[in-house]
Design a protein around this motif. Structure first.
Motif, PDB file in Angstrom:
ATOM      1  N   TRP A  56     -16.352 -22.935  17.059  1.00 50.68           N
ATOM      2  CA  TRP A  56     -17.491 -22.013  17.246  1.00 50.68           C
ATOM      3  C   TRP A  56     -17.851 -21.924  18.719  1.00 50.68           C
ATOM      4  O   TRP A  56     -18.193 -20.861  19.238  1.00 50.68           O
ATOM      5  N   SER A  57     -17.793 -23.068  19.386  1.00 51.40           N
ATOM      6  CA  SER A  57     -18.133 -23.090  20.797  1.00 51.40           C
ATOM      7  C   SER A  57     -17.110 -22.261  21.595  1.00 51.40           C
ATOM      8  O   SER A  57     -17.478 -21.455  22.458  1.00 51.40           O
ATOM      9  N   TRP A  58     -15.821 -22.446  21.276  1.00 50.12           N
ATOM     10  CA  TRP A  58     -14.737 -21.731  21.976  1.00 50.12           C
ATOM     11  C   TRP A  58     -14.890 -20.224  21.788  1.00 50.12           C
ATOM     12  O   TRP A  58     -14.967 -19.451  22.747  1.00 50.12           O
ATOM     13  N   THR A  59     -14.966 -19.795  20.524  1.00 55.11           N
ATOM     14  CA  THR A  59     -15.017 -18.358  20.247  1.00 55.11           C
ATOM     15  C   THR A  59     -16.389 -17.785  20.620  1.00 55.11           C
ATOM     16  O   THR A  59     -16.485 -16.667  21.115  1.00 55.11           O
ATOM     17  N   GLY A  60     -17.424 -18.574  20.391  1.00 58.22           N
ATOM     18  CA  GLY A  60     -18.783 -18.102  20.656  1.00 58.22           C
ATOM     19  C   GLY A  60     -19.070 -17.935  22.140  1.00 58.22           C
ATOM     20  O   GLY A  60     -19.747 -16.974  22.543  1.00 58.22           O
ATOM     21  N   SER A  61     -18.552 -18.862  22.981  1.00 57.95           N
ATOM     22  CA  SER A  61     -18.785 -18.748  24.428  1.00 57.95           C
ATOM     23  C   SER A  61     -18.160 -17.470  24.969  1.00 57.95           C
ATOM     24  O   SER A  61     -18.757 -16.768  25.797  1.00 57.95           O
ATOM     25  N   LEU A  62     -16.952 -17.158  24.476  1.00 52.97           N
ATOM     26  CA  LEU A  62     -16.294 -15.925  24.929  1.00 52.97           C
ATOM     27  C   LEU A  62     -17.072 -14.695  24.467  1.00 52.97           C
ATOM     28  O   LEU A  62     -17.316 -13.765  25.240  1.00 52.97           O
ATOM     29  N   LEU A 105     -13.624 -10.028  24.282  1.00 54.95           N
ATOM     30  CA  LEU A 105     -14.076  -9.908  22.883  1.00 54.95           C
ATOM     31  C   LEU A 105     -12.897 -10.006  21.923  1.00 54.95           C
ATOM     32  O   LEU A 105     -12.973 -10.677  20.885  1.00 54.95           O
ATOM     33  N   ALA A 106     -11.810  -9.327  22.273  1.00 55.45           N
ATOM     34  CA  ALA A 106     -10.623  -9.323  21.407  1.00 55.45           C
ATOM     35  C   ALA A 106     -10.024 -10.732  21.311  1.00 55.45           C
ATOM     36  O   ALA A 106      -9.599 -11.169  20.233  1.00 55.45           O
ATOM     37  N   HIS A 122      -8.873 -15.347  17.991  1.00 54.62           N
ATOM     38  CA  HIS A 122      -8.870 -16.807  17.840  1.00 54.62           C
ATOM     39  C   HIS A 122      -9.675 -17.209  16.591  1.00 54.62           C
ATOM     40  O   HIS A 122      -9.240 -18.050  15.802  1.00 54.62           O
ATOM     41  N   ARG A 123     -10.816 -16.555  16.422  1.00 51.43           N
ATOM     42  CA  ARG A 123     -11.666 -16.865  15.253  1.00 51.43           C
ATOM     43  C   ARG A 123     -10.927 -16.564  13.949  1.00 51.43           C
ATOM     44  O   ARG A 123     -10.972 -17.338  12.992  1.00 51.43           O
ATOM     45  N   ASP A 124     -10.197 -15.461  13.965  1.00 53.28           N
ATOM     46  CA  ASP A 124      -9.440 -15.077  12.773  1.00 53.28           C
ATOM     47  C   ASP A 124      -8.316 -16.078  12.501  1.00 53.28           C
ATOM     48  O   ASP A 124      -8.116 -16.523  11.357  1.00 53.28           O
TER      49      ASP A 124
END
Ligand SMILES: C[S@@+](CC[C@H](N)C(=O)[O-])C[C@H]1O[C@@H](n2cnc3c(N)ncnc32)[C@H](O)[C@@H]1O
Length: 248
Positions: A196-202, A219-220, A225-227
């Motif tokens: 969450w931190s990785w994808t959320g920070s971006l 954003l992409a 990554h989240r997917d």
């Protein structure tokens, strides 16, 4: 935006580039550091977060980190100066496979960086070469928590490094001449916090920079990554950090 800048943004709130929470990192360091004046070497140190923590929490230790990227070094060294530990921390931008030093380390860390050597056993061989007598290795690497789908295996084993289940991973390390004196398997909560931190920070950076030319790319990257995490390796890929001593 280049990979290093993306990675620095992604790790803005989780400087340890692995699924390990702060209490776990401190606990592993406490277990590995067996003397107050221990010298630490981190092979593939990322921005140097493990070593900064070690210098902060263990008064007499000295530490050298080696990473090919160098991203985040400046910020970490600035933090070290602010905390009054800069004289005990050195960060070198260098390939770990060619790094040589006359000074042996009491603790050699390699967390999530075994792939730099090809895979686990060559990473351990390199660690052994840098290790002082009675030294300790802290090795963190992925394993398969559950059997992956063929597609997921192909996606995550696209380089020389292949993963095994936990028992097989530990058995390979033991057969290589190491005795685990402790180990930590990252919890799902640690993984989730990291991802969450990785994808959320971006994502947050992109939303905060609506006019930046790299906004869509960032954003992409976050969404992809989240997917890949939520629809792929969540609960399937594990991460184990072993505290190892050479078997006599
Ligand atoms: C997943 S990150 C882990 C970073 C750090 N150990 C941590 O736990 O925060 C892996 C690191 O290995 C580094 N790396 C990969 N190949 C390398 C090489 N040949 N020499 C030095 N560092 C390398 C990358 O730049 C990256 O910072």
């Amino acid at each position: 935006m280049d990979r290093q800048t993306l990675s620095a943004l992604a790790h803005a709130e989780h400087p340890i580039a692995a699924p390990l929470g702060d209490p776990t990192v401190s606990d592993l360091l406490n277990r590995a550091i067996r003397r107050p004046d221990a010298h630490l070497l981190d092979l593939g140190c990322g921005e140097g977060a493990w070593l900064l923590r070690a210098a902060q929490e263990h008064d007499g230790v000295t530490a050298v980190g080696v990473d090919i990227s160098g991203a985040g070094f400046e910020e970490t060294l600035a933090d070290a100066a602010r905390l009054g530990v800069a004289d005990r921390l050195e960060l070198l931008r260098q390939d770990v496979t060619t790094y040589r030093s006359a000074r042996k380390a009491d603790v050699v860390l390699s967390i999530g960086a075994a792939y730099a050597f090809g895979e686990l056993l060559p990473a351990l061989a390199a660690a052994r070469g840098h290790l002082a007598e009675d030294g300790v290795v802290v090795l963190g690497d992925c394993f398969w928590e559950r059997e992956p789908s063929p597609e997921l295996r192909a996606e995550l084993e696209d380089g020389p490094q292949k993963y095994a289940d936990l028992a097989t991973t530990v058995a390979r390390v033991v057969a290589d001449g190491w005795t685990p004196v402790h180990g930590h398997v990252s919890t799902l909560a640690e993984w989730d916090e990291y991802e969450w931190s990785w994808t959320g920070s971006l994502a947050a950076w992109a939303l905060d920079h609506p006019d930046h030319p790299d906004r869509e790319q960032v954003l992409a990257t976050s969404a992809a990554h989240r997917d890949s995490w939520l629809n792929g390796y969540r609960g399937v890929l594990g991460f184990v950090t072993l505290v190892l001593r050479p078997t006599p």
